[in-house]
Scaffold this motif. Sequence first.
Motif, PDB file in Angstrom:
ATOM      1  N   ILE A  46      40.570  78.080  58.833  1.00 31.26           N
ATOM      2  CA  ILE A  46      39.959  76.761  58.982  1.00 31.26           C
ATOM      3  C   ILE A  46      41.015  75.666  58.906  1.00 31.26           C
ATOM      4  CG2 ILE A  46      38.360  75.134  57.890  1.00 31.26           C
ATOM      5  CD1 ILE A  46      36.606  77.458  57.153  1.00 31.26           C
ATOM      6  N   GLU A  49      42.781  75.437  62.183  1.00 30.97           N
ATOM      7  CA  GLU A  49      41.893  74.853  63.187  1.00 30.97           C
ATOM      8  C   GLU A  49      41.730  73.352  62.949  1.00 30.97           C
ATOM      9  OE1 GLU A  49      38.375  77.264  63.644  1.00 30.97           O
ATOM     10  OE2 GLU A  49      37.462  75.727  64.947  1.00 30.97           O
ATOM     11  N   ALA A  50      41.549  72.972  61.683  1.00 32.08           N
ATOM     12  CA  ALA A  50      41.342  71.559  61.374  1.00 32.08           C
ATOM     13  C   ALA A  50      42.604  70.745  61.704  1.00 32.08           C
ATOM     14  CB  ALA A  50      40.962  71.384  59.905  1.00 32.08           C
ATOM     15  N   MET A  51      43.781  71.279  61.349  1.00 32.35           N
ATOM     16  CA  MET A  51      45.019  70.548  61.617  1.00 32.35           C
ATOM     17  C   MET A  51      45.215  70.356  63.125  1.00 32.35           C
ATOM     18  SD  MET A  51      46.321  69.705  58.760  1.00 32.35           S
ATOM     19  CE  MET A  51      44.926  69.831  57.668  1.00 32.35           C
ATOM     20  N   VAL A  54      41.148  68.277  64.480  1.00 35.64           N
ATOM     21  CA  VAL A  54      40.526  67.056  63.966  1.00 35.64           C
ATOM     22  C   VAL A  54      41.331  65.833  64.401  1.00 35.64           C
ATOM     23  CG1 VAL A  54      39.945  65.765  61.880  1.00 35.64           C
ATOM     24  CG2 VAL A  54      39.436  68.198  62.006  1.00 35.64           C
ATOM     25  N   MET A  55      40.662  64.875  64.977  1.00 37.50           N
ATOM     26  CA  MET A  55      41.303  63.614  65.380  1.00 37.50           C
ATOM     27  C   MET A  55      40.419  62.480  64.878  1.00 37.50           C
ATOM     28  SD  MET A  55      40.449  64.246  69.375  1.00 37.50           S
ATOM     29  CE  MET A  55      38.737  64.501  69.858  1.00 37.50           C
ATOM     30  N   ARG A  56      40.541  61.293  65.493  1.00 36.44           N
ATOM     31  CA  ARG A  56      39.695  60.193  65.050  1.00 36.44           C
ATOM     32  C   ARG A  56      38.569  59.953  66.067  1.00 36.44           C
ATOM     33  NH1 ARG A  56      41.218  57.951  60.620  1.00 36.44           N
ATOM     34  NH2 ARG A  56      43.331  58.392  59.926  1.00 36.44           N
ATOM     35  N   LEU A  63      37.430  60.674  60.719  1.00 34.96           N
ATOM     36  CA  LEU A  63      37.964  61.961  61.152  1.00 34.96           C
ATOM     37  C   LEU A  63      36.845  62.792  61.758  1.00 34.96           C
ATOM     38  CD1 LEU A  63      40.174  62.643  58.041  1.00 34.96           C
ATOM     39  CD2 LEU A  63      40.994  62.156  60.342  1.00 34.96           C
ATOM     40  N   SER A  64      37.122  63.410  62.897  1.00 36.80           N
ATOM     41  CA  SER A  64      36.105  64.184  63.600  1.00 36.80           C
ATOM     42  C   SER A  64      36.791  65.067  64.627  1.00 36.80           C
ATOM     43  CB  SER A  64      35.141  63.228  64.302  1.00 36.80           C
ATOM     44  OG  SER A  64      34.413  63.916  65.291  1.00 36.80           O
ATOM     45  N   GLU A  65      36.219  66.252  64.869  1.00 41.87           N
ATOM     46  CA  GLU A  65      36.813  67.090  65.911  1.00 41.87           C
ATOM     47  C   GLU A  65      36.245  66.767  67.286  1.00 41.87           C
ATOM     48  OE1 GLU A  65      34.701  68.217  63.648  1.00 41.87           O
ATOM     49  OE2 GLU A  65      33.726  70.088  64.264  1.00 41.87           O
ATOM     50  N   ALA A  70      29.756  62.872  64.434  1.00 46.77           N
ATOM     51  CA  ALA A  70      28.334  63.215  64.341  1.00 46.77           C
ATOM     52  C   ALA A  70      27.486  61.981  64.045  1.00 46.77           C
ATOM     53  CB  ALA A  70      28.126  64.272  63.258  1.00 46.77           C
ATOM     54  N   GLN A  87      38.413  54.150  54.122  1.00 49.13           N
ATOM     55  CA  GLN A  87      38.818  55.536  54.386  1.00 49.13           C
ATOM     56  C   GLN A  87      37.611  56.387  54.763  1.00 49.13           C
ATOM     57  OE1 GLN A  87      41.820  56.301  54.596  1.00 49.13           O
ATOM     58  NE2 GLN A  87      42.874  54.676  53.458  1.00 49.13           N
ATOM     59  N   PRO A  88      37.833  57.519  55.457  1.00 45.30           N
ATOM     60  CA  PRO A  88      36.733  58.428  55.758  1.00 45.30           C
ATOM     61  C   PRO A  88      35.978  58.873  54.496  1.00 45.30           C
ATOM     62  CG  PRO A  88      38.668  59.048  57.020  1.00 45.30           C
ATOM     63  CD  PRO A  88      39.096  57.956  56.092  1.00 45.30           C
ATOM     64  N   SER A  89      36.691  58.958  53.352  1.00 44.16           N
ATOM     65  CA  SER A  89      36.010  59.366  52.124  1.00 44.16           C
ATOM     66  C   SER A  89      34.928  58.363  51.735  1.00 44.16           C
ATOM     67  CB  SER A  89      37.017  59.528  50.979  1.00 44.16           C
ATOM     68  OG  SER A  89      37.807  58.371  50.862  1.00 44.16           O
ATOM     69  N   ILE A  92      31.706  59.351  53.455  1.00 39.82           N
ATOM     70  CA  ILE A  92      31.040  60.459  52.761  1.00 39.82           C
ATOM     71  C   ILE A  92      30.362  59.961  51.492  1.00 39.82           C
ATOM     72  CG2 ILE A  92      31.431  62.646  51.543  1.00 39.82           C
ATOM     73  CD1 ILE A  92      33.477  63.381  53.543  1.00 39.82           C
TER      74      ILE A  92
END
Lengths: 198, 198
Positions: A46, A49-51, A54-56, A63-65, A70, A87-89, A92
Amino acid sequence: MTELPLVSQLIDALRCLPGVGPKSAQRMAFHLLERDRDGGRELARILAEAMARVMRCRKCRTLSEAELCALCANPRRDPSLLCVVEQPSGVIAIEQATDYRGLYFVLGGRLSPLDGIGPDQLGLDVLAERLRGDGVAELILATSPTVEGGATAQYIAQLAANAGVGVTRIAHGVPLGGDLEMVDGGTLAHAFAGRRAL
Amino acid sequence: MTELPLVSQLIDALRCLPGVGPKSAQRMAFHLLERDRDGGRELARILAEAMARVMRCRKCRTLSEAELCALCANPRRDPSLLCVVEQPSGVIAIEQATDYRGLYFVLGGRLSPLDGIGPDQLGLDVLAERLRGDGVAELILATSPTVEGGATAQYIAQLAANAGVGVTRIAHGVPLGGDLEMVDGGTLAHAFAGRRAL
């Protein structure tokens, strides 16, 4: 030997994680190798794959692939509400704690001219564009309650005013369950000055 | 959506690391994605390689990607000294702190009949074989100072006695720099009973 054993390489590599020193890295490496190879393999897969993928999000910059994250792609979110976080955090945290149903815009930082972070680095040109054309009725500022966060909020409030969009800022004050003696003086002074009629 | 976004998958996967809860996992994921993609890619690569290739040294049972670990394969280590530890981390700790030049044997645990860990699980048959044939003059016990660690040490001491090999155990007592008041009572009683002539 020409190169370090794999176990040592793994301990070194784990130190790229924030808050992980040599002892924790060693404990993590041995834990994965001795007790959780499946977890380790899954993490490796994972992570790679994420590195790579994942982009913006091109609309909100979180951050999103996918090209559209979504949240931005969800037709049931209310596009008239736009919440600005650093930040993306933050996205969340707000999603988990509130029943907010609007959209987000992620700055990726805050204005800090001394560090070379100006409006362009935070995508404020994109935000201004969106405020002018996208049917936003309320812009909610959720930047951090710091000097730079405040300055960033002021700057964005001005952009919104120019576009004729209403602006609010999330409340800052004594946290719920917080003991008055334990709250820092700045927060308490802010909460006191910002008192509201019951 | 049929599956979770990659960012959430990454946060979940990081929780296989010991001591990493939801908040730290999130902080790690965002740190790698936003500030250290190279470190993340390198960690993914080494992790996958380590999970696939690291096994146990056939001689000392420590973790190693070669059939014989670097220590066992080193002709300059003294094969007449053999130090028994519970875990591979014990090997690293002794290598870093001491100038020991002998070899090791890693049990992978300690005798614990209630948990189904008997002599065979710890490779004690392999150890007994080695004590009989391999020119070991001194067996150094560095199992943990717990009840099970002590029982394990007793058992191994008997194996060594049967093979006519001398046995020592590393000293237990008040740690260097330790304040007497801060040391637990069991350690202090042990240190007191084990006092030596100056």
